[in-house]
Design a protein around this motif. Structure first.
Motif, PDB file in Angstrom:
ATOM      1  N   ASN A 357       0.834  -1.204   0.000  1.00  0.00           N
ATOM      2  CA  ASN A 357       0.000   0.000   0.000  1.00  0.00           C
ATOM      3  C   ASN A 357       0.868   1.252   0.000  1.00  0.00           C
ATOM      4  OD1 ASN A 357      -2.458  -1.292  -0.062  1.00  0.00           O
ATOM      5  ND2 ASN A 357      -2.736  -1.280   2.141  1.00  0.00           N
ATOM      6  N   LEU A 358       1.909   1.236   0.828  1.00  0.00           N
ATOM      7  CA  LEU A 358       2.809   2.385   0.869  1.00  0.00           C
ATOM      8  C   LEU A 358       3.440   2.629  -0.492  1.00  0.00           C
ATOM      9  CD1 LEU A 358       4.629   1.836   4.267  1.00  0.00           C
ATOM     10  CD2 LEU A 358       3.020   3.645   3.716  1.00  0.00           C
ATOM     11  N   SER A 359       3.878   1.556  -1.128  1.00  0.00           N
ATOM     12  CA  SER A 359       4.495   1.694  -2.454  1.00  0.00           C
ATOM     13  C   SER A 359       3.495   2.260  -3.461  1.00  0.00           C
ATOM     14  CB  SER A 359       5.019   0.343  -2.940  1.00  0.00           C
ATOM     15  OG  SER A 359       6.069  -0.113  -2.120  1.00  0.00           O
ATOM     16  N   ALA A 360       2.254   1.750  -3.421  1.00  0.00           N
ATOM     17  CA  ALA A 360       1.232   2.238  -4.351  1.00  0.00           C
ATOM     18  C   ALA A 360       0.926   3.706  -4.098  1.00  0.00           C
ATOM     19  CB  ALA A 360      -0.036   1.393  -4.217  1.00  0.00           C
ATOM     20  N   GLY A 361       0.758   4.082  -2.829  1.00  0.00           N
ATOM     21  CA  GLY A 361       0.439   5.470  -2.498  1.00  0.00           C
ATOM     22  C   GLY A 361       1.572   6.418  -2.842  1.00  0.00           C
ATOM     23  N   MET A 362       2.812   6.024  -2.513  1.00  0.00           N
ATOM     24  CA  MET A 362       3.965   6.886  -2.798  1.00  0.00           C
ATOM     25  C   MET A 362       4.198   7.011  -4.304  1.00  0.00           C
ATOM     26  SD  MET A 362       5.327   7.904   0.121  1.00  0.00           S
ATOM     27  CE  MET A 362       7.103   8.035   0.203  1.00  0.00           C
ATOM     28  N   THR A 363       3.970   5.932  -5.042  1.00  0.00           N
ATOM     29  CA  THR A 363       4.119   5.996  -6.500  1.00  0.00           C
ATOM     30  C   THR A 363       3.080   6.928  -7.104  1.00  0.00           C
ATOM     31  OG1 THR A 363       4.970   3.731  -6.536  1.00  0.00           O
ATOM     32  CG2 THR A 363       4.180   4.632  -8.618  1.00  0.00           C
ATOM     33  N   GLY A 364       1.830   6.836  -6.627  1.00  0.00           N
ATOM     34  CA  GLY A 364       0.794   7.750  -7.102  1.00  0.00           C
ATOM     35  C   GLY A 364       1.135   9.194  -6.792  1.00  0.00           C
ATOM     36  N   PHE A 365       1.670   9.426  -5.589  1.00  0.00           N
ATOM     37  CA  PHE A 365       2.066  10.779  -5.187  1.00  0.00           C
ATOM     38  C   PHE A 365       3.164  11.308  -6.112  1.00  0.00           C
ATOM     39  CE2 PHE A 365       4.412  13.878  -2.699  1.00  0.00           C
ATOM     40  CZ  PHE A 365       3.415  14.588  -2.039  1.00  0.00           C
ATOM     41  N   GLY A 366       4.196  10.475  -6.355  1.00  0.00           N
ATOM     42  CA  GLY A 366       5.291  10.894  -7.233  1.00  0.00           C
ATOM     43  C   GLY A 366       4.838  11.137  -8.657  1.00  0.00           C
ATOM     44  N   LEU A 367       3.900  10.300  -9.149  1.00  0.00           N
ATOM     45  CA  LEU A 367       3.409  10.469 -10.518  1.00  0.00           C
ATOM     46  C   LEU A 367       2.694  11.802 -10.681  1.00  0.00           C
ATOM     47  CD1 LEU A 367       2.984   9.273 -13.337  1.00  0.00           C
ATOM     48  CD2 LEU A 367       0.889   8.208 -12.489  1.00  0.00           C
ATOM     49  N   ALA A 368       1.895  12.181  -9.679  1.00  0.00           N
ATOM     50  CA  ALA A 368       1.183  13.460  -9.761  1.00  0.00           C
ATOM     51  C   ALA A 368       2.164  14.631  -9.772  1.00  0.00           C
ATOM     52  CB  ALA A 368       0.212  13.593  -8.582  1.00  0.00           C
ATOM     53  N   LEU A 369       3.247  14.520  -8.986  1.00  0.00           N
ATOM     54  CA  LEU A 369       4.259  15.578  -8.998  1.00  0.00           C
ATOM     55  C   LEU A 369       5.005  15.631 -10.330  1.00  0.00           C
ATOM     56  CD1 LEU A 369       5.999  15.426  -5.480  1.00  0.00           C
ATOM     57  CD2 LEU A 369       4.333  17.082  -6.300  1.00  0.00           C
ATOM     58  N   ALA A 370       5.243  14.469 -10.915  1.00  0.00           N
ATOM     59  CA  ALA A 370       6.053  14.413 -12.139  1.00  0.00           C
ATOM     60  C   ALA A 370       5.273  14.791 -13.384  1.00  0.00           C
ATOM     61  CB  ALA A 370       6.612  12.993 -12.300  1.00  0.00           C
ATOM     62  N   LEU A 371       3.966  14.576 -13.359  1.00  0.00           N
ATOM     63  CA  LEU A 371       3.153  14.741 -14.564  1.00  0.00           C
ATOM     64  C   LEU A 371       3.279  16.124 -15.204  1.00  0.00           C
ATOM     65  CD1 LEU A 371       1.350  12.843 -16.144  1.00  0.00           C
ATOM     66  CD2 LEU A 371      -0.628  13.744 -14.893  1.00  0.00           C
ATOM     67  N   PRO A 372       3.227  17.224 -14.430  1.00  0.00           N
ATOM     68  CA  PRO A 372       3.317  18.549 -15.071  1.00  0.00           C
ATOM     69  C   PRO A 372       4.629  18.762 -15.816  1.00  0.00           C
ATOM     70  CG  PRO A 372       2.628  18.736 -12.784  1.00  0.00           C
ATOM     71  CD  PRO A 372       3.029  17.327 -12.988  1.00  0.00           C
ATOM     72  N   PHE A 373       5.734  18.244 -15.256  1.00  0.00           N
ATOM     73  CA  PHE A 373       7.031  18.453 -15.913  1.00  0.00           C
ATOM     74  C   PHE A 373       7.060  17.774 -17.282  1.00  0.00           C
ATOM     75  CE2 PHE A 373       7.781  18.776 -11.348  1.00  0.00           C
ATOM     76  CZ  PHE A 373       8.438  19.987 -11.274  1.00  0.00           C
TER      77      PHE A 373
END
Length: 653
Positions: A357-373
């Motif tokens: 769950n932690l991996s899934a949540g942290m990956t989702g968090f990172g993806l949202a940060l990375a998407l605009p770039f």
């Protein structure tokens, strides 16, 4: 969901009954380690038969019953040193209860350290209450005796005298139409749970983008890649690589939860029931909130960011871009840290294994940060449409601060409920929430300000819209505080309505008339010739509260229960001791003898021996002549429940 529950019920109607057989799915061994003249380590090892599982002490509220130890004469003959620790557990999502359930398979080891207060003590007696499940669940009480320093154990034999036989006979019902009874199983859908946590992490990342630590970095970073590359395609590739490394970094932050036993999944799974962890999270979220209000900054050492920035400039290429992504993670920590804390502390319990769950949540968090770039590198013209950085980002942080305070209060409420302190009753909880949302409304409309707010400016349309929404929530909470509204949207979050500062005419849900003793309610049913709605429930059962607040509160259903049924609510998790003259020993058909000393033990045993079930909520319809009128049901929707009640009435003889 409804179809799945029906299928499970039909399937389990054909399964064998284990609760009254001689099969013993758990075998125990005990061990005593002497640590000093007064300190000992008590070890209980459980060997669990294939296909069975035993629930942890720390399984989440609202699901199956946890294991519970009672150390007899603790505090007089000896004292407990720390909590009872457990070996490695498994966590899976229960679709029935919609919570993670933590349990053991194959083996379990429990360890408790003690320190003698009386040097003459040579025997420690321990009682373990646990629930073992396969296709059905069996609640079991098991007594252990630990002998110290080679002493001889003195074991009290449980006597089934005439008084015990008489009291025990009242637990066994002469039920008719027992073929209608259905068990309930567990359905694990860990895949869907991971996607849920991933989505929550992604949402947290989108919110983090709007903070002043992250938002201004978007145009600067994208411009750097697009303008400092020989070809536009090279700049786009570098920006995409930068985004990939952001996702990778946040994923890597979750790996310690997979690799180190010291960070056990139980840490997060016990939040709902562990008093001290709830208090710790309460304080942590208060700390996060005031950092968002601008009273101090949460920052990692500046030397870390400087070293990463220097490394990216010196190395260059793909590795240099990786260090640039690390620099972003460090610099933005003051804004992302509290949001990640909320993600890890409150959403990771949605489903399945905590580490995944932690991996899934942290990956989702990172993806949202990375998407605009990545997107702005592909479509640089979009940069012109970005709003300018400014005071609105501080507004986002303050709103997040108020939400962190509201979430902190939930953790304090958990500790209060579990500890039975009676401090944070429903009205007090809602009152504080009203104050928080009123203050947030006043802030959004510019009535007061926080330290990091800039010069006062004209209110923007988004800020006014957010202020109106906050005011609406305040009104909704006020209506709930004065019982004008039932707060269905918040069901299961505030303390239940019966946990009140006011004395109510009824201590039953929704003010209904109910009986908390089966025989008393049965006598009323026979006198009035009304059927019985038998409600197996629990004080700490979240799904029981959801059923009461969302289903029973429906006007048609409330009317049927109130007018056509005799409601008998039996609380199987009530640890209050029975009066001494009502305590007795109960002998099962297998020959096992169980001491019935608490209200919960009485009604839990009653549920098991008559209905072969041990989960809550669990509803049975009975005629005054003990005829089962319909299949038993558990957590379900209002339409199904109303139809079920009406079918029961139609089948009355």
């Amino acid at each position: 969901m409804h179809k799945i529950l029906i299928f499970i019920s039909l399937l389990f109607s054909f399964l064998p009954v284990f609760s009254q057989t001689d099969e013993k799915p758990v075998a125990f061994e005990t061990e005593v380690n002497k640590m000093s003249e007064t300190e000992y380590e008590l070890i209980i090892k459980a060997i669990i038969y294939e296909g069975w599982h035993v629930y942890s002490q720390n399984t989440a509220e609202g699901g199956s019953l946890p294991s519970e130890f009672i150390y007899k004469k603790a505090g007089t003959d000896y004292e407990l040193v720390g909590p009872t620790t457990e070996s490695e557990t498994i966590t899976e999502y229960s679709d029935i209860f919609e919570v993670d359930e933590t349990f053991f398979k194959e083996k379990a080891v429990f360890t408790q350290k003690i320190k003698l207060l009386d040097p003459g003590v040579n025997q420690i007696d321990v009682n373990l209450f646990y629930q073992v499940c396969k296709e059905v669940c069996i609640p079991v009480d098991h007594d252990f005796t630990f002998v110290l320093d080679g002493g001889v154990a003195v074991k009290e034999e449980k006597v089934i005298d005439d008084r015990s036989k008489g009291l025990a006979s009242s637990l066994q019902l002469d039920l008719k139409n027992k073929e209608l009874l259905r068990g309930a199983g567990e359905v694990s859908e860990s895949g869907s749970g991971l996607w849920m946590v991933f989505g929550l992490g992604f949402l947290g990342g989108l919110i983090a983008l709007l903070t002043p630590c992250v938002f201004p970095m978007i145009p600067l970073t994208v411009s750097f890649f697009t303008k400092h590359s020989e070809k536009r395609s090279k700049g786009i590739a570098n920006a995409l690589l930068y985004g990939f490394f952001i996702v990778l970094i946040y994923f890597l932050l979750s790996l310690p939860f997979h690799l180190f036993d010291s960070v056990d999944s139980q840490i997060l799974n016990t939040i709902a029931t562990n008093i001290w962890l709830n208090l710790v999270f309460f304080l942590v979220f208060i700390f996060f909130a005031f950092s968002f209000f601008g009273y101090y900054e949460l920052t990692l050492p500046s030397s870390w960011a400087n070293k990463m920035d220097a490394a990216s400039a010196k190395i260059g290429g793909g590795i240099g871009i990786f260090f640039m992504a690390v620099t972003l993670a460090i610099v933005s920590f003051s804004c992302t840290g509290p949001i990640l804390g909320g993600l890890l502390g409150s959403t990771v319990l949605e489903e399945g294994d905590v580490a995944f769950n932690l991996s899934a949540g942290m990956t989702g968090f990172g993806l949202a940060l990375a998407l605009p770039f990545a997107l702005f590198a592909l479509f640089p013209a979009w940069l012109n449409s970005l709003p300018k950085s400014g005071g609105w980002m501080n507004t986002v942080k303050v709103v997040l601060g108020f939400l962190e305070l509201a979430l902190a209060l939930k953790f304090l409420s958990n500790a209060d409920m579990v500890g039975n302190w009676g401090i944070l009753k429903r009205e007090i909880f809602l009152g504080i929430w009203v104050v928080l949302f009123v203050l947030m409304t006043l802030y959004l409309f510019g009535i007061f300000r926080f330290p990091h707010d800039g010069p006062k400016q004209k209110l923007s349309v988004p800020r006014i819209t957010l202020g109106v929404a906050s005011a609406g929530i305040s009104v909704y909470l006020i209506l709930g505080l004065f019982t004008i509204s039932n707060l269905k949207m918040l069901s299961g979050f505030p303390p239940p309505s019966f946990y009140s500062v006011f004395e109510t005419e009824s201590d039953c849900p929704l003010g209904l008339e109910c009986y908390k003793d089966f025989n008393t309610g049965w006598e009323v049913a026979k006198k009035t010739n009304k059927p019985i709605l038998l409600d197996f429930t629990g004080w700490a059962c979240v799904n029981c509260r959801k059923m009461e607040e969302n289903v029973w509160s429906e006007p048609n259903i409330f009317s049927i229960i109130n007018e056509d049924y005799i409601l008998i609510s039996l609380y199987v998790d009530d640890r209050k001791e029975l009066p001494e003259d009502q305590q007795f020993n109960f002998k099962f058909e297998s020959g096992r003898v169980k001491s019935i000393e608490t209200i919960g033990q009485k009604w839990g045993t009653f549920q098991t021996i008559n209905f072969n079930a041990a989960s809550q909520p669990y509803y049975v319809l009975l005629s005054p002549n003990m005829e089962i009128l319909n299949e038993a049901v558990q957590y379900t929707d209002a339409e199904t429940y109303e139809k079920w009640l009406k079918q029961g009435l139609a089948k009355l003889p």
